[in-house]
Design a protein around this motif. Structure first.
Motif, PDB file in Angstrom:
ATOM      1  N   UNK A  80       0.818  -1.212   0.000  1.00 47.22           N
ATOM      2  CA  UNK A  80       0.000   0.000   0.000  1.00 47.22           C
ATOM      3  C   UNK A  80       0.847   1.255   0.000  1.00 47.22           C
ATOM      4  N   UNK A  81       1.851   1.296   0.856  1.00 42.18           N
ATOM      5  CA  UNK A  81       2.692   2.487   0.927  1.00 42.18           C
ATOM      6  C   UNK A  81       3.525   2.664  -0.340  1.00 42.18           C
ATOM      7  N   UNK A  82       3.937   1.555  -0.961  1.00 46.20           N
ATOM      8  CA  UNK A  82       4.684   1.667  -2.216  1.00 46.20           C
ATOM      9  C   UNK A  82       3.823   2.304  -3.304  1.00 46.20           C
ATOM     10  N   UNK A  83       2.552   1.964  -3.317  1.00 40.99           N
ATOM     11  CA  UNK A  83       1.661   2.525  -4.334  1.00 40.99           C
ATOM     12  C   UNK A  83       1.485   4.026  -4.180  1.00 40.99           C
ATOM     13  N   UNK A  84       1.624   4.548  -2.961  1.00 37.44           N
ATOM     14  CA  UNK A  84       1.448   5.985  -2.761  1.00 37.44           C
ATOM     15  C   UNK A  84       2.607   6.802  -3.329  1.00 37.44           C
ATOM     16  N   UNK A  85       3.714   6.128  -3.689  1.00 34.78           N
ATOM     17  CA  UNK A  85       4.909   6.855  -4.146  1.00 34.78           C
ATOM     18  C   UNK A  85       5.312   6.547  -5.575  1.00 34.78           C
ATOM     19  N   UNK A  86       4.747   5.541  -6.209  1.00 30.34           N
ATOM     20  CA  UNK A  86       5.212   5.109  -7.517  1.00 30.34           C
ATOM     21  C   UNK A  86       5.028   6.182  -8.589  1.00 30.34           C
ATOM     22  N   UNK A  87       4.057   7.078  -8.411  1.00 31.86           N
ATOM     23  CA  UNK A  87       3.837   8.156  -9.380  1.00 31.86           C
ATOM     24  C   UNK A  87       4.694   9.383  -9.088  1.00 31.86           C
ATOM     25  N   UNK A  88       5.354   9.380  -7.932  1.00 28.31           N
ATOM     26  CA  UNK A  88       6.135  10.546  -7.535  1.00 28.31           C
ATOM     27  C   UNK A  88       5.469  11.252  -6.361  1.00 28.31           C
ATOM     28  N   UNK A  89       5.865  12.493  -6.131  1.00 29.88           N
ATOM     29  CA  UNK A  89       5.324  13.276  -5.023  1.00 29.88           C
ATOM     30  C   UNK A  89       3.816  13.424  -5.200  1.00 29.88           C
ATOM     31  N   UNK A  90       3.047  12.853  -4.297  1.00 32.18           N
ATOM     32  CA  UNK A  90       1.589  12.869  -4.460  1.00 32.18           C
ATOM     33  C   UNK A  90       1.006  14.277  -4.315  1.00 32.18           C
ATOM     34  N   UNK A  91       1.756  15.186  -3.704  1.00 31.91           N
ATOM     35  CA  UNK A  91       1.241  16.547  -3.589  1.00 31.91           C
ATOM     36  C   UNK A  91       1.187  17.246  -4.947  1.00 31.91           C
ATOM     37  N   UNK A  92       1.952  16.736  -5.917  1.00 33.09           N
ATOM     38  CA  UNK A  92       1.828  17.271  -7.264  1.00 33.09           C
ATOM     39  C   UNK A  92       0.428  17.008  -7.819  1.00 33.09           C
ATOM     40  N   UNK A  93      -0.153  15.874  -7.414  1.00 31.04           N
ATOM     41  CA  UNK A  93      -1.517  15.566  -7.846  1.00 31.04           C
ATOM     42  C   UNK A  93      -2.529  16.480  -7.159  1.00 31.04           C
ATOM     43  N   UNK A  94      -2.249  16.840  -5.909  1.00 28.74           N
ATOM     44  CA  UNK A  94      -3.130  17.790  -5.216  1.00 28.74           C
ATOM     45  C   UNK A  94      -3.112  19.139  -5.929  1.00 28.74           C
ATOM     46  N   UNK A  95      -1.917  19.555  -6.368  1.00 21.92           N
ATOM     47  CA  UNK A  95      -1.816  20.820  -7.106  1.00 21.92           C
ATOM     48  C   UNK A  95      -2.539  20.723  -8.446  1.00 21.92           C
ATOM     49  N   UNK A  96      -2.451  19.545  -9.079  1.00 20.86           N
ATOM     50  CA  UNK A  96      -3.127  19.357 -10.367  1.00 20.86           C
ATOM     51  C   UNK A  96      -4.640  19.471 -10.221  1.00 20.86           C
ATOM     52  N   UNK A  97      -5.171  19.044  -9.091  1.00 28.42           N
ATOM     53  CA  UNK A  97      -6.613  19.164  -8.855  1.00 28.42           C
ATOM     54  C   UNK A  97      -7.038  20.618  -8.992  1.00 28.42           C
ATOM     55  N   UNK A  98      -6.331  21.502  -8.281  1.00 28.21           N
ATOM     56  CA  UNK A  98      -6.684  22.931  -8.309  1.00 28.21           C
ATOM     57  C   UNK A  98      -6.412  23.532  -9.679  1.00 28.21           C
TER      58      UNK A  98
END
Length: 737
Positions: free
Chosen positions: A315-333
């Motif tokens: 589970x934890x590995x999946x949270x990082x495989x795409x890179x910094x997940x906060x980049x996805x939070x920024x993409x939302x906005x």
């Protein structure tokens, strides 16, 4: 509105669940380590057509929707399947969409099981060498270089995997290899790759959901078996409440994923924000759930002996495989409020429908027309969600249209409105910032009166309520009693055909506006506390009733109420003597039916975005800051998870599904989300948000203050978490230890 699976979808889910249960046992998972690949399991998945679920029928696949493959990926996560289900499915769909001879050649290899293909999740320009999910077993990787879609086939020096956190088949590939093969080029090729990556996010979120649910099942089972201090550890709120929070967050993944698929299928204008949103939320929920489930086990949780660590690491590995997940939070906005564009996958026919329907839309429009006519400038000060937003003129106008209590029978001023119609009317209230607090509280009390009240009380009290002239407050809490309402000491003593009431209540919100109070009293102190209680509907103008205001941090008023020798006819009794448990149980079931508090957040978010786009700091607008966008995206995700949970509760009401705990998930999650995100918005704007005002940025600081009470009213968060722990996770009744 429909969120239920079709018979075919249930069959598909059950079929793959049986396969994984049989072939992805803990022994097989461990045996597949460290590579994280079970060749025999993969061959069985190929034979069942899993990699081709999304491939067009013309190219040898099943042509199914995103919902079907998401259901399979969720099961793969639930059983930690050592097979590249997500990666190969996405690559196969991309090859099918490209459709050139080379693409179809490799696609046929995937479908017959002779090759495995994965996809690079970042453009070559971002990283020429990058870690590829599934790369250790892949025969080829598809990558985007500029606007060229290329395929890199493995050579004799095929990248090999290495020991890693999730024991997954990851490997680092050089995407600038000389022997790359061109699949397609141009903007269409770039869009196809982008859509494939967005699809990967959705399937990875489904996989994380399955992993987290399995981890929660392990932790819950352990809490029910393990004893400490002579009791099951699941009775400790220090364990059960965080598990309940995790269960709510994971349920948020499931329902937000459905909401996203619906957005994609209907091609909504804002759909581009949602794949990033559901992926970010899945990483957020997983990052919270996995460590807590480990901690429940104590030392056993960090040992290799228990299977919980298999799911925790994956589970934890999946949270990082795409890179910094906060980049996805920024993409939302950036996608929701900004100019960022994104190609999206075709969802197919998912059978998901979050629409309330034409009849509900008509009712919502009817309410909107009333608001358009009445909400002139003179009512601006009443456009706030609190009891002090109550204005009799507005309520009378709504009552005239039977929109105040639309779910009530027509003979009691209602419309016999459906669940969908009521939801649409409620949405109109929130959109126009017309308070539902007095309306909601009065509706709850009124329904109690309708069910348990005498004919006289219905005749005397309800007409003034139905007309919008008056509202009803709830008198339960007493000094020192808190949420333990059955500790009530307010006494009601029978004298002839009258009752004499003496006592005090705290936090009788709305009593200063109310015409009546629904009062819980102690009618027999000698009986067990859950038995000797009786409810009354007390007119606020009865001699002996006193209201003293209590100012709150939110700027609203709650009240202490005092009852001194209050004389009341027996006809004002609600329910049987000493039977308040049944009456109160019915009232709480109505009150805690699944409303969302996060709707309060929407206006403050928009005020923040408007300010951020028009305010410059260091030569750029505040909105242009990736950090600000990430925090705004996180707030928006909390809002939409809350909305999706609310709609799920509405769906269950429509279908007559009695989950028991879903209303508690909605209330606890949404009120805590409102509190957390309000604080974040306050911090984003900084000192400019500190000034109190009824408009503009004032909504931010006012919203934060109001959010604090939302975690208390209608049951504190902790009360709801206990209910979630017991009913959703099967934990024993909690105790404060």
């Amino acid at each position: 509105m429909n969120l239920e699976r079709t018979e075919e979808q249930n069959l598909l889910t059950d079929t793959f669940s049986r396969l994984f249960r049989s072939e992805s046992t803990s022994e097989r998972i461990r045996a597949a380590e460290p590579s994280g690949y079970d060749k025999n399991l993969w061959q069985q998945l190929v034979e069942m057509g899993a990699p081709g679920i999304r491939v067009a029928e013309a190219h040898g696949g099943s042509g199914m929707s995103l919902r079907e493959i998401a259901l399979i990926c969720e099961q793969a996560g639930h059983y930690a399947a050592p097979a590249p289900v997500v990666e190969c499915s996405v690559a196969a769909k991309l090859l099918s969409d490209i459709g050139c001879e080379l693409a179809l050649e490799w696609l046929n290899g995937i479908l017959d099981g002779s090759v495995i293909v994965s996809i690079a999740l970042q453009p070559v320009a971002y990283a020429a060498k990058q870690v590829i999910s599934g790369g250790a077993v892949a025969d080829a990787v598809i990558a985007l270089d500029g606007t060229s879609l290329v395929l890199i086939a493995a050579d004799a020096d095929k990248p090999v995997g290495a020991e890693n956190l999730g024991s997954q088949p990851i490997a680092t590939w050089d995407l600038r290899a000389d022997d790359r093969l061109l699949l397609a080029e141009g903007q269409a090729a770039a869009n196809a790759w982008t859509a494939a990556r967005e699809e990967w996010k959705l399937l990875a979120a489904a996989q994380m959901s399955g992993i987290c649910n399995r981890a929660l099942a392990y932790a819950s089972e352990y809490c029910c078996d393990r004893e400490a201090f002579g009791v099951k550890i699941g009775t400790f709120q220090g364990l059960s409440h965080p598990l309940a929070e995790c269960a709510s967050a994971v349920e948020g993944i499931n329902v937000l994923l459905q909401y996203t698929l619906w957005k994609l299928e209907r091609k909504h204008d804002d759909a581009a924000a949602f794949p990033a949103m559901v992926y970010w939320w899945a990483t957020e929920a997983t990052s919270k759930t996995i460590p807590w489930c480990i901690q429940v086990f104590g030392g056993l949780g960090v040992s290799s002996e228990h299977d919980i660590q298999l799911f925790a690491r994956r589970g934890m590995a999946l949270t990082s495989i795409l890179g910094d997940r906060q980049e996805q939070a920024a993409a939302i906005a950036g996608r929701y409020w900004g100019e960022e564009q994104c190609a999206l996958p075709e969802a197919g026919e998912t059978t998901i429908d979050f629409e309330l329907g034409a009849a509900a839309q008509a009712r919502g429009q009817q309410a909107q027309e009333v608001f358009d006519k009445l909400l002139t400038e003179k009512y601006d000060d009443y456009r706030k969600h609190s009891w002090d937003g109550f204005h009799p003129d507005l309520y009378r106008a709504l009552a005239k249209e039977k929109l105040l209590f639309p779910q009530w029978p027509e003979e009691y001023g209602g419309l016999n409105a459906s669940v969908e119609e009521v939801a649409a009317i409620d949405d109109a209230f929130f959109r126009n910032r017309v308070t539902t607090y007095p309306q909601g509280g009065t509706r709850v009390c009124g329904e109690v009166v309708l069910k348990f009240g005498s004919d006289k009380i219905k005749k005397d009290a309800l007409p003034g309520i139905i007309s919008g002239e008056g509202v009803i407050a709830i008198g339960l809490t007493e000094p020192g009693g808190g949420s333990d309402v059955f500790a009530a000491k307010t006494r009601a003593v029978k004298k002839g055909d009258k009752w004499i009431i003496n006592g005090q209540k705290m936090y009788t919100t709305g009593a200063h506006r109310a015409k009546y109070v629904l009062l819980l009293t102690n009618t027999d102190p000698d009986l067990p506390k859950h038995v000797g209680k009786t409810m009354f509907l007390v007119p606020m103008d009865t001699p002996g009733v006193e209201v003293r205001p209590v100012e709150t941090i939110s700027g609203d008023v709650t009240n202490m109420t005092f009852y001194t020798d209050v004389e009341l006819s027996d006809e004002y009794r609600i329910g049987a003597v000493n039977d308040a448990a049944r009456t109160l149980g019915y009232m709480l079931a109505v009150e805690q039916g699944g409303g969302s508090m996060a709707q309060e957040l929407e206006g403050a978010m928009q005020q923040t975005v408007t300010w951020a786009k028009s305010t410059e700091r260091n030569g750029q607008t505040v909105f242009d800051s990736p950090l600000v966008q990430a925090r705004l995206g996180a707030a928006l995700a909390h809002f939409y998870v809350s909305e999706a949970l609310k709609l799920r509760a509405t769906h269950d009401d429509i279908k007559g599904i009695k989950s028991g705990h879903y209303g508690s998930i909605c209330k606890a999650f949404s009120s805590e989300a409102w509190k957390k995100c309000s604080a974040d918005l306050l911090n984003i704007v900084g000192p400019d948000a500190l000034y109190s005002s009824k408009r503009g940025l004032g909504e931010i600081e006012a919203g934060w203050r109001a959010s604090l009470a939302s975690t208390i009213y209608a049951g504190t968060t902790q009360v709801h978490l206990s209910k979630i722990a017991e009913q959703a996770l099967g934990l024993p009744r909690s105790r404060n230890r």
